[in-house]
Scaffold this motif. Structure first.
Motif, PDB file in Angstrom:
ATOM      1  N   ALA A 103       0.767  -1.378  -0.012  1.00  0.00           N
ATOM      2  CA  ALA A 103       0.195  -0.116   0.030  1.00  0.00           C
ATOM      3  C   ALA A 103       0.928   1.347  -0.007  1.00  0.00           C
ATOM      4  O   ALA A 103       2.086   0.924   0.567  1.00  0.00           O
ATOM      5  CB  ALA A 103      -0.899   0.090   1.156  1.00  0.00           C
ATOM      6  N   HIS A 104       0.275   2.300  -0.581  1.00  0.00           N
ATOM      7  CA  HIS A 104       0.962   3.580  -0.251  1.00  0.00           C
ATOM      8  C   HIS A 104       0.112   4.476   0.832  1.00  0.00           C
ATOM      9  O   HIS A 104      -1.015   4.558   0.620  1.00  0.00           O
ATOM     10  CB  HIS A 104       0.706   4.540  -1.676  1.00  0.00           C
ATOM     11  CG  HIS A 104       1.444   5.789  -1.464  1.00  0.00           C
ATOM     12  ND1 HIS A 104       0.870   6.693  -2.358  1.00  0.00           N
ATOM     13  CD2 HIS A 104       2.185   6.395  -0.398  1.00  0.00           C
ATOM     14  CE1 HIS A 104       1.658   8.199  -2.129  1.00  0.00           C
ATOM     15  NE2 HIS A 104       2.467   7.686  -1.036  1.00  0.00           N
ATOM     16  N   ARG A 118      -8.686   4.169   2.813  1.00  0.00           N
ATOM     17  CA  ARG A 118      -9.027   4.186   4.186  1.00  0.00           C
ATOM     18  C   ARG A 118      -8.548   5.603   4.701  1.00  0.00           C
ATOM     19  O   ARG A 118      -7.444   5.853   4.520  1.00  0.00           O
ATOM     20  CB  ARG A 118      -8.494   2.883   5.092  1.00  0.00           C
ATOM     21  CG  ARG A 118      -9.205   1.723   4.839  1.00  0.00           C
ATOM     22  CD  ARG A 118      -8.187   0.561   5.255  1.00  0.00           C
ATOM     23  NE  ARG A 118      -7.451   0.146   4.198  1.00  0.00           N
ATOM     24  CZ  ARG A 118      -6.451  -0.847   4.212  1.00  0.00           C
ATOM     25  NH1 ARG A 118      -6.550  -1.649   5.318  1.00  0.00           N
ATOM     26  NH2 ARG A 118      -5.613  -1.132   3.661  1.00  0.00           N
ATOM     27  N   ILE A 119      -9.131   6.276   5.628  1.00  0.00           N
ATOM     28  CA  ILE A 119      -8.781   7.403   6.051  1.00  0.00           C
ATOM     29  C   ILE A 119      -8.990   7.574   7.574  1.00  0.00           C
ATOM     30  O   ILE A 119     -10.012   7.015   8.119  1.00  0.00           O
ATOM     31  CB  ILE A 119      -9.679   8.836   5.512  1.00  0.00           C
ATOM     32  CG1 ILE A 119      -9.480   8.776   3.935  1.00  0.00           C
ATOM     33  CG2 ILE A 119      -9.237   9.864   6.247  1.00  0.00           C
ATOM     34  CD1 ILE A 119     -10.458   9.764   3.301  1.00  0.00           C
ATOM     35  N   VAL A 141      -7.140  13.186  -0.945  1.00  0.00           N
ATOM     36  CA  VAL A 141      -7.308  11.850  -1.250  1.00  0.00           C
ATOM     37  C   VAL A 141      -8.606  11.372  -1.764  1.00  0.00           C
ATOM     38  O   VAL A 141      -8.624  10.110  -2.364  1.00  0.00           O
ATOM     39  CB  VAL A 141      -6.396  10.861  -0.417  1.00  0.00           C
ATOM     40  CG1 VAL A 141      -5.164  11.416  -0.347  1.00  0.00           C
ATOM     41  CG2 VAL A 141      -7.267  10.995   1.131  1.00  0.00           C
ATOM     42  N   TYR A 142      -9.601  12.017  -1.120  1.00  0.00           N
ATOM     43  CA  TYR A 142     -11.082  11.383  -1.066  1.00  0.00           C
ATOM     44  C   TYR A 142     -11.634  10.912  -2.533  1.00  0.00           C
ATOM     45  O   TYR A 142     -12.279  10.040  -2.621  1.00  0.00           O
ATOM     46  CB  TYR A 142     -11.904  12.179  -0.182  1.00  0.00           C
ATOM     47  CG  TYR A 142     -13.279  11.525  -0.104  1.00  0.00           C
ATOM     48  CD1 TYR A 142     -13.741  10.279   0.647  1.00  0.00           C
ATOM     49  CD2 TYR A 142     -14.338  12.292  -0.774  1.00  0.00           C
ATOM     50  CE1 TYR A 142     -14.889  10.154   0.585  1.00  0.00           C
ATOM     51  CE2 TYR A 142     -15.583  11.622  -0.837  1.00  0.00           C
ATOM     52  CZ  TYR A 142     -15.867  10.717   0.071  1.00  0.00           C
ATOM     53  OH  TYR A 142     -17.321  10.178   0.112  1.00  0.00           O
ATOM     54  N   PHE A 182       4.747   7.144  -5.753  1.00  0.00           N
ATOM     55  CA  PHE A 182       4.519   6.019  -5.132  1.00  0.00           C
ATOM     56  C   PHE A 182       3.000   5.437  -5.544  1.00  0.00           C
ATOM     57  O   PHE A 182       2.647   4.350  -5.116  1.00  0.00           O
ATOM     58  CB  PHE A 182       4.469   6.042  -3.472  1.00  0.00           C
ATOM     59  CG  PHE A 182       5.940   6.143  -3.041  1.00  0.00           C
ATOM     60  CD1 PHE A 182       7.054   5.689  -3.531  1.00  0.00           C
ATOM     61  CD2 PHE A 182       5.933   6.684  -1.761  1.00  0.00           C
ATOM     62  CE1 PHE A 182       8.302   5.831  -2.866  1.00  0.00           C
ATOM     63  CE2 PHE A 182       7.279   6.647  -1.132  1.00  0.00           C
ATOM     64  CZ  PHE A 182       8.336   6.266  -1.898  1.00  0.00           C
ATOM     65  N   GLY A 183       2.583   6.080  -6.391  1.00  0.00           N
ATOM     66  CA  GLY A 183       1.039   5.613  -6.876  1.00  0.00           C
ATOM     67  C   GLY A 183      -0.166   6.171  -6.080  1.00  0.00           C
ATOM     68  O   GLY A 183       0.309   7.111  -4.869  1.00  0.00           O
ATOM     69  N   ALA A 184      -1.243   5.896  -6.263  1.00  0.00           N
ATOM     70  CA  ALA A 184      -2.442   6.623  -5.630  1.00  0.00           C
ATOM     71  C   ALA A 184      -2.202   6.204  -4.098  1.00  0.00           C
ATOM     72  O   ALA A 184      -1.933   5.040  -3.694  1.00  0.00           O
ATOM     73  CB  ALA A 184      -3.775   5.747  -6.295  1.00  0.00           C
ATOM     74  N   CYS A 185      -2.948   7.011  -3.109  1.00  0.00           N
ATOM     75  CA  CYS A 185      -2.941   6.876  -1.673  1.00  0.00           C
ATOM     76  C   CYS A 185      -3.801   5.873  -1.599  1.00  0.00           C
ATOM     77  O   CYS A 185      -5.238   5.947  -1.726  1.00  0.00           O
ATOM     78  CB  CYS A 185      -3.070   8.199  -0.988  1.00  0.00           C
ATOM     79  SG  CYS A 185      -3.480   8.212   0.737  1.00  0.00           S
ATOM     80  N   ASP A 186      -3.497   4.775  -0.652  1.00  0.00           N
ATOM     81  CA  ASP A 186      -4.521   3.880  -0.244  1.00  0.00           C
ATOM     82  C   ASP A 186      -4.896   4.012   1.132  1.00  0.00           C
ATOM     83  O   ASP A 186      -6.047   3.674   1.421  1.00  0.00           O
ATOM     84  CB  ASP A 186      -3.750   2.323  -0.299  1.00  0.00           C
ATOM     85  CG  ASP A 186      -3.372   2.005  -1.631  1.00  0.00           C
ATOM     86  OD1 ASP A 186      -4.206   1.826  -2.493  1.00  0.00           O
ATOM     87  OD2 ASP A 186      -1.952   1.781  -1.656  1.00  0.00           O
ATOM     88  N   ILE A 187      -4.064   4.571   2.101  1.00  0.00           N
ATOM     89  CA  ILE A 187      -4.227   4.803   3.544  1.00  0.00           C
ATOM     90  C   ILE A 187      -3.923   6.260   3.769  1.00  0.00           C
ATOM     91  O   ILE A 187      -2.791   6.439   3.432  1.00  0.00           O
ATOM     92  CB  ILE A 187      -3.778   3.680   4.414  1.00  0.00           C
ATOM     93  CG1 ILE A 187      -4.190   2.244   4.098  1.00  0.00           C
ATOM     94  CG2 ILE A 187      -3.861   4.199   5.755  1.00  0.00           C
ATOM     95  CD1 ILE A 187      -3.427   1.430   4.783  1.00  0.00           C
TER      96      ILE A 187
END
Length: 265
Positions: free
Chosen positions: A2-3, A133-134, A122-123, A78-83
């Motif tokens: 994950a990023h 996830r936030i 990021v949302y 690093f790519g799209a934010c996962d968390i």
């Protein structure tokens, strides 16, 4: 892999959270205001995990455009934010009539608006991907108003309301929203705060030993993994979170008496 983006990631709870994700092999981006602290945090993480993927961005989270730009640079790498873990926050105790408007507003802008800015960055993409996830880091002072902490409590109470509303909007789109309420935690900011904490506030906050940042971080990460919405620490904060409307009238009565004895000295 994950990023993970962590605001307030140069020290304290944010850095402790970053250590956990780095140890897992995730790509981690740290956002904070002070470049030297960010570089020190990155160096510390790489010293333990030489092959870790860690980037840092110096940014004031209260500035929306700057936050969006910083997140864009992290995602380009690093790519799209996962968390997202929104843990950037400041506290400056002081009686309401004594604390300056600038100091009051700064806490609102960092603790509340800064978390909103990070979430906003990021949302939309998470919603489009139907995953993400936030975690919003509130405080025990977001569950009960603390003497001498009018600005801080206001910002952290408001963050809870934001989390509740966003959770309702995000849930149908596969995005998980969480909010946590840490107690006093052993961080550099906590050490500075103690020097300014009013004596009366110790009636509420000084009776419980502070938690370690690593323990708080481990519970935060576990809640993210499990998709838990509200995260409380210890029986007192759990009780306030779950039964506050029943508990607080009696608790406030006791606190008023205790604080009254101090102020009459």
């Amino acid at each position: 892999m994950a990023h993970v983006i962590v605001t307030g990631g140069s020290s304290g709870i944010g850095l402790a959270v970053a250590r956990i994700f780095v140890a897992r092999g995730d790509r981690v981006s740290l956002l904070a205001r002070t470049p030297a602290l960010l570089q020190s945090a990155r160096d510390g993480l790489l010293a333990v995990h030489p092959n870790a993927q860690v980037c840092v961005e110096s940014v004031d989270v209260s500035r929306e455009t700057a936050v969006v730009d910083a997140v864009d640079r992290c995602e380009a790498r690093f790519g799209a934010c996962d968390i997202l873990v929104a843990s950037a926050g400041i506290v400056q105790p002081g009686l309401f009539e004594a604390i300056s408007a600038e100091a009051f507003n700064r806490q609102i802008e960092t603790n509340l608006t800064g978390s909103v800015n990070a979430a906003r960055a990021v949302y939309a993409a998470m919603k489009t991907r139907r995953s993400g996830r936030i975690m919003l880091v509130s405080s025990g002072a977001g569950l009960i108003g603390i003497y001498g902490y009018s600005a801080y409590s206001a910002s952290k109470f408001a963050l809870h309301g934001f989390a509740e509303a966003l959770r309702s909007e995000a849930q149908p789109h596969g995005v998980k929203i969480s909010v946590c309420f840490p107690p006093d935690t052993e961080t550099p900011q906590f050490a500075r705060e103690l020097d300014e904490r009013p004596l009366e506030a110790a009636v509420v906050m000084g009776r419980v030993a502070p938690w370690s940042a690593d323990v708080v971080a481990s519970r935060i990460v576990r809640a993210i993994d499990r998709g838990i919405f509200e995260v409380f620490f210890g029986p007192t904060l759990y009780g306030l979170g779950r039964f506050g409307s029943l508990i607080k009238p009696l608790l406030n009565w006791w606190l008023d008496r205790a604080i009254g004895r101090i102020t009459r000295r």
